[in-house]
Design a protein around this motif. Structure first.
Motif, short mmCIF file in Angstrom:
data_model
loop_
_atom_site.label_atom_id
_atom_site.label_comp_id
_atom_site.label_asym_id
_atom_site.label_seq_id
_atom_site.Cartn_x
_atom_site.Cartn_y
_atom_site.Cartn_z
N ARG A 58 3.07 0.44 -4.54
CA ARG A 58 2.35 -0.35 -5.54
C ARG A 58 2.60 -1.84 -5.33
NH1 ARG A 58 -1.55 1.80 -5.93
NH2 ARG A 58 -2.15 0.03 -7.19
N ARG A 59 3.68 -2.16 -4.65
CA ARG A 59 4.01 -3.57 -4.39
C ARG A 59 3.60 -3.96 -2.98
NH1 ARG A 59 5.66 -0.63 -8.51
NH2 ARG A 59 5.79 -2.05 -10.27
N ILE A 60 3.82 -3.07 -2.03
CA ILE A 60 3.41 -3.32 -0.64
C ILE A 60 2.48 -2.19 -0.26
CG2 ILE A 60 4.24 -3.71 1.71
CD1 ILE A 60 7.04 -4.20 0.41
N SER A 61 1.19 -2.48 -0.24
CA SER A 61 0.21 -1.39 -0.11
C SER A 61 0.33 -0.66 1.24
CB SER A 61 -1.20 -1.93 -0.30
OG SER A 61 -1.45 -2.94 0.64
N TYR A 62 0.71 -1.39 2.31
CA TYR A 62 0.79 -0.74 3.62
C TYR A 62 1.93 0.29 3.69
CZ TYR A 62 -2.66 -3.97 5.40
OH TYR A 62 -3.82 -4.65 5.60
#
Lengths: 454, 172
Positions: free
Chosen positions: B37-41
């Protein structure tokens, strides 16, 4: 036999474990067709993970808010000025749009259309996700304790996000629109072509089921069509990014979602929708001057003036006007200008609740000076009532405006709208003679979208 | 040559303490749920899969490997949107194969670990899609481009992760 099992012991156990899981899957697939119940084991798993996520999100937000709200305030004043200017522009734009909306409502009423409104939403914070590129879902920090139920729409101010898939006591799982198993009824804004919005393996969003001979161009806006019975019609979905040939005779329309699905932090869950027939707001219109007048600062009511008016007994139209003027100068100016011209006044009187108040005020004013106008407005009073029904925003304004104008008008208005507390605010005011309020009593419309805290 | 074929007696079998055995998979599941949710990758990584591969290959016991995979996979299913068991089946197979491979090959080299992780990622995806489409009737599409890239990403992250987790190995 035993020697065979012993020889292939590992393989036998593997087959056994796999068989048990396949059996479990089969049971779930069968049951999910009957009723979608959340399994206890899921509740335990989610209950074990989400408290930590919630805690981390709180710490993260707390530290970020501390930084943003107390330390990093560079450019806030300039931004504030810009936003104020933007609000001014939007208010003027609102006037234009409200006219279009009123016209649309009239047309819809003629056709007995039923509209869906978002009546109530619950804000929620995104705390986690399914964490896989194979399924696009996320957890929010609101659950059944907050009134969330499965199949509720999840949106942001920018556009739609997804739907509630599973609900736990304090959290919910939201299936996003870019999941491969999701399906949203959508349509193109210009051409009104309808299709089905689905996710792809890459996490992109595609509008399907649009025939290949249709004209669709990149940049076209995509809205929800309401056909899925989850998202109300007309919510922004995204814009067309690329158009290509799809399977069979359909186009493959790549859509860029309006909401940034990869960076969601807060969302709104639509917990209540209302369906009702459109109600036209008479033929009235809200003028930019009215909106500006309401936004200007008001001076509190002066009891002395009211007492004077009461002792005067005659409660002339002039004294009424002066009371109004002292109560809220800018608004009174507007009223005076309108009083000078009967046509204008009647025109204003059609604009929703404000109109109802003003028209009654004129009725209260005794004879001569503008008697013609009065009689004309009396006839308009019912339409003002209908306007209250139709225009919720105006109904709110009517309380505001009548509070400022005061007197018998207020009490009548309040009686009609059922708000007694406001009437009690003006106890010393004279009871101004009113025409028999045969049509003056506005039936209060059940609260609709104004319940929406947003 | 990084991958060496050795007899069962020559390969060292490792074990792990209970806190590591329980804590590492739980931490992997938590990070897998929280970070994307914070780093989509981050969603292209499959930390529970990497942990399954590591534990299975280190223990070199197929039964232990398949149960490790089943437990981690089912836990991952419980946090997801789809029916419970899809990840469970896929990771059971990977756990079994990884431990079987670990019993035959000594894969300690970074290059070998990268290739093995890429291979197991693809096996995992193949089983996952087979079950999801064939049994649960989910309409999932497979993208080779995304699959290969995600497999490589998992391979590189896996090499680093295995290096860290090697510190917790205990010789039997």
């Amino acid at each position: 036999m035993e020697s065979v099992l012993g020889r292939y012991r590992n393989l036998t156990i593997l087959v056994g474990v796999l068989f048990l899981q396949v059996l479990g899957l089969a049971v779930q697939v069968k049951r999910s067709a009957d009723a979608e119940n959340t399994r206890l084991i899921r509740i335990w798993a989610v209950g074990a993970i989400t408290p930590f996520e919630r805690g981390l999100v709180r710490v993260q937000n707390g530290s970020r808010n501390l930084w943003r709200n107390y330390f990093f305030l560079r450019g806030v004043r300039a931004e504030n000025r810009e936003l104020k200017a933007q609000i001014e522009q939007m208010h003027l734009e609102q006037v234009r749009l409200s006219e279009d909306a009123a016209q649309a409502r009239r047309l819809q009423m003629l056709l007995s259309f039923k509209e869906q409104y978002i009546a109530k939403t619950v804000p929620a914070q995104v705390i986690g996700s399914s964490g896989s590129d194979l399924s696009r879902s996320m957890y929010i920090d609101k659950g059944s304790n907050d009134g969330i139920a499965p199949d509720m729409a999840v949106i942001t101010a920018a556009g739609i996000v997804g739907k509630v898939l599973r609900v736990y006591p304090s959290t919910s799982l939201v299936l996003m629109i870019n999941d491969q198993t999701s399906g949203v009824g959508a349509m193109l804004e210009k051409s009104r072509l309808q299709g089905v919005l689905q996710g792809t393996a890459n996490g992109e969003v595609v509008l399907q089921r649009v025939m290949s001979d249709e004209q669709v161009a990149p940049g076209d806006t995509v809205l929800s069509s309401g056909g899925d019975q989850i998202f109300p019609k007309g919510l922004p979905v995204g814009t067309v990014r690329k158009v290509g040939a799809g399977k069979e005779m359909f186009l493959n329309i790549l859509v860029k979602p309006a909401a940034d699905l990869s960076r969601l932090e807060e969302v709104l869950v639509v917990t209540q929708k209302q369906e009702r027939e459109a109600v036209a707001e008479g033929s009235g219109r809200v003028r930019a001057a009215d909106i500006l007048a309401q936004r200007l600062p008001s001076v509190p009511d002066k009891p002395a003036v009211d007492a004077k008016a009461a002792s005067g007994g005659s409660a002339s139209g002039a004294s009424e006007q002066s009371a109004s003027a002292s109560a809220k100068p800018q608004l009174a100016n507007t009223t005076r200008a309108e009083n000078g011209n009967g046509t204008k006044l009647s025109g204003v009187s059609l604009a929703g609740g404000t109109a109802a108040t003003r028209s009654t005020t004129t009725v209260a004013a005794p004879p001569p000076a503008n008697g013609g106008v009065s009689s004309k407005v009396v006839e308009k009073a019912p339409s003002g009532d209908s306007a209250i029904k139709g225009n919720r925003g105006a109904a709110v304004r009517s309380q505001d405006a009548s509070g400022a104008t005061g007197s018998g008008t207020t009490s009548s208005g309040r009686t009609s709208s059922g708000t007694s507390s406001n009437a009690a605010t003006f106890p010393a005011k004279p009871t101004v003679k009113r025409a028999k309020p045969a049509n003056d009593v506005a039936t209060p419309e059940p609260p609709a979208a104004e319940d929406n805290p947003h | 040559m990084p991958i060496t074929y050795t007899s069962g007696e020559q390969i060292e079998v490792y074990r792990f303490s209970i806190p590591v055995t329980v804590g590492v998979p739980l931490l992997a599941l938590f990070l897998q749920s929280f970070v994307p949710r914070r780093i989509s990758y981050f969603s292209y990584l499959d930390l529970p899969l990497l942990v399954t591969i590591f534990f299975s290959m280190a223990r070199r016991n197929p039964i232990s490997g398949l149960f490790t995979g089943a437990a981690i996979g089912l836990a991952q299913d419980m946090l997801g949107a789809y029916p419970i068991g899809i990840y469970g089946i896929a990771k059971t197979v990977v756990g079994y194969l990884a431990s079987s491979l670990g019993a035959k090959l000594d894969v300690e080299n970074a290059g070998a670990r990268l290739l093995v992780t890429l291979g197991f990622y693809l096996v995992h995806a193949a089983v996952y899609f087979t079950v999801a489409r064939g049994m649960v009737n989910l309409t999932l599409d497979w993208s080779w481009k995304v699959g290969i890239l995600a497999g490589l990403a998992n391979g590189f992250v896996g090499v680093g992760l295995y290096f860290v987790l090697d510190k917790f190995k205990q010789r039997t």
